[in-house]
Design an enzyme around this catalytic site. Sequence first.
Site, PDB file in Angstrom:
ATOM      1  N   HIS A   1       1.570  -0.099  72.949  1.00  0.00           N
ATOM      2  CA  HIS A   1       0.339  -0.650  72.385  1.00  0.00           C
ATOM      3  C   HIS A   1      -0.286   0.370  71.439  1.00  0.00           C
ATOM      4  O   HIS A   1      -0.167   1.578  71.653  1.00  0.00           O
ATOM      5  CB  HIS A   1      -0.622  -1.004  73.529  1.00  0.00           C
ATOM      6  CG  HIS A   1      -1.881  -1.674  73.073  1.00  0.00           C
ATOM      7  ND1 HIS A   1      -1.893  -2.764  72.242  1.00  0.00           N
ATOM      8  CD2 HIS A   1      -3.187  -1.387  73.339  1.00  0.00           C
ATOM      9  CE1 HIS A   1      -3.140  -3.130  72.013  1.00  0.00           C
ATOM     10  NE2 HIS A   1      -3.940  -2.307  72.654  1.00  0.00           N
TER      11      HIS A   1
ATOM     12  N   CYS B   1      -0.497  -5.518  67.204  1.00  0.00           N
ATOM     13  CA  CYS B   1      -1.419  -4.411  67.512  1.00  0.00           C
ATOM     14  C   CYS B   1      -1.383  -3.326  66.453  1.00  0.00           C
ATOM     15  O   CYS B   1      -2.396  -2.644  66.222  1.00  0.00           O
ATOM     16  CB  CYS B   1      -1.108  -3.832  68.885  1.00  0.00           C
ATOM     17  SG  CYS B   1       0.614  -3.352  69.121  1.00  0.00           S
TER      18      CYS B   1
END
Length: 530
Positions: free
Chosen positions: A229, A100
């Site tokens: 994230h 990510c």
Amino acid sequence: MNNVHSQVVNTDSGTDLVGGPFAVIESDPGVFSSLIRKLGIRNVELVELYDIEPWAVDHLNPHGLVFCFHWAKDLHRAADFEDPAAERVWFANQLSDDACASLAILNVVFNCPSINIGPTLESFKRETDEMSPMMKGLAISSSSFIRNAHNSLARPVDIRGALNSIAITTLDAHTAAQKVKNSKPRGNPRKPSPAKRRDSKAKEKPSPSKSAKKKLDDTGNKDGEEAYHFIGYVPAHGKVWELDGFKSGPLEVGELTSTMNSNVQDPSPSSSLLGSSLLASSAQGWMDIVRPALRMKMQKYGGGTEEGNNNIRFSLLAIVDGTYERANDEWQYWRRERASLERRLDNMDLDWRSRVDPNLLTVVEHAFTHPFESSQTRIFASDFASRRNDRDRNILAMSSLGELCSAWEEAVRNATKAKIDLEDELNKAKRDHVDHIKRTHDYEPFLAEFVKCLESQDLIDTLLDPRPGRKKKSVNSHAKRQGEQRSREPAKKKMKGMNVEDSSKDKDNEDWEDEGDDHKGDGEWKPGRR
């Protein structure tokens, strides 16, 4: 598995079908700045933001933002992603675990035409421009260039953990497939009657333990495991977008006005001629739009926004123009300013140095000496030549000696400040490089050998057993066993048939020699026992 991964890493091609895992990398501005340089992105860096208010952000003129937060389920309607303008935004889905960070950076920089992404990423963007978000994510996962740049900044233990995770996942999938295959009945058994099927369905109820294992917690993770994230925010095509690789497409945050849009979208080098004030106004415009969305994210996922809540679980990074490049161009600008002014002053009065500040004459040579001799003439800004050309024309128009001397003094002072900033950036780069070496060094062989040495010296029990008095006993156990072995040696010799008298004679001779050695250096020699 290690052999397969080494073959994948050493491949020369841009993509590979076997692929490999993305390891976890640290959410640190220095790490991310090193990542974008390894990807070939020039003249930008990432800095950490400690506040989102205008006083902390607007002077940086960010191209985009990268937000790291404690991930949880975030549901949206399908209509939220049906914006026709989103089709022009370059966006890729995340298909690989722990990718990510690289994905968020690529999603942002591919939508910033003013950023120089380098020939490799430029070719990658051109080839994937017409693909769907899913296929773009697959292209990123299959790119050995992107994956190797990402993993080069990970710790060796994290790379081994990623390899172990993908091996376990593959083994679990194979085991599950074998169970399904073995559970299928062989042959063509007769179908049960409808009454029996109803009875069997009534009996088949999931056990509470199995359903509890499959149940996810509030954060969307199994067994309460925490996950972080990265997502991106960028102004593009008249709007501000949230780019989350876990979502089906770009999510609109807000719409830019016509003035903001023209300032943000103009990728031509001549746009920088308008000055820093225009860039600051454009950055302030899109930051005013994204600021409420960031506050909502922080309150929902990160904490730390309410009074007395110090559990901050997020970080915010901004993609800005490189500080080193900006300081270097500033120093180069004033170096050329000094040269132009001195040529003009020499033509007017050779004794002009007596009219300027004598303190500046002592520091002028040091101020205009670059820390790197190889970088004496390197320029990064595309509009540097045009700005210098305009300034040189203004210098030629100066007719007063006092005005030229004042301009020379200003050039020396500004060059001194620029060199201090340049040296600070070089020292920061050295610290980041040292941290990178420490982070990526593999300490496991040393630790394994250290534990083996402790075991060979019988010191493991000393470190593991917390009972008082155990330490002294364990430390001296090795020496005690050696003493016992030496005390048993005469008995062993006697058992082998040696004469006790001969053994005692040998012992006396050893004592004679030992005591003789003790008296070496004395004025008078004295025998030992006889």
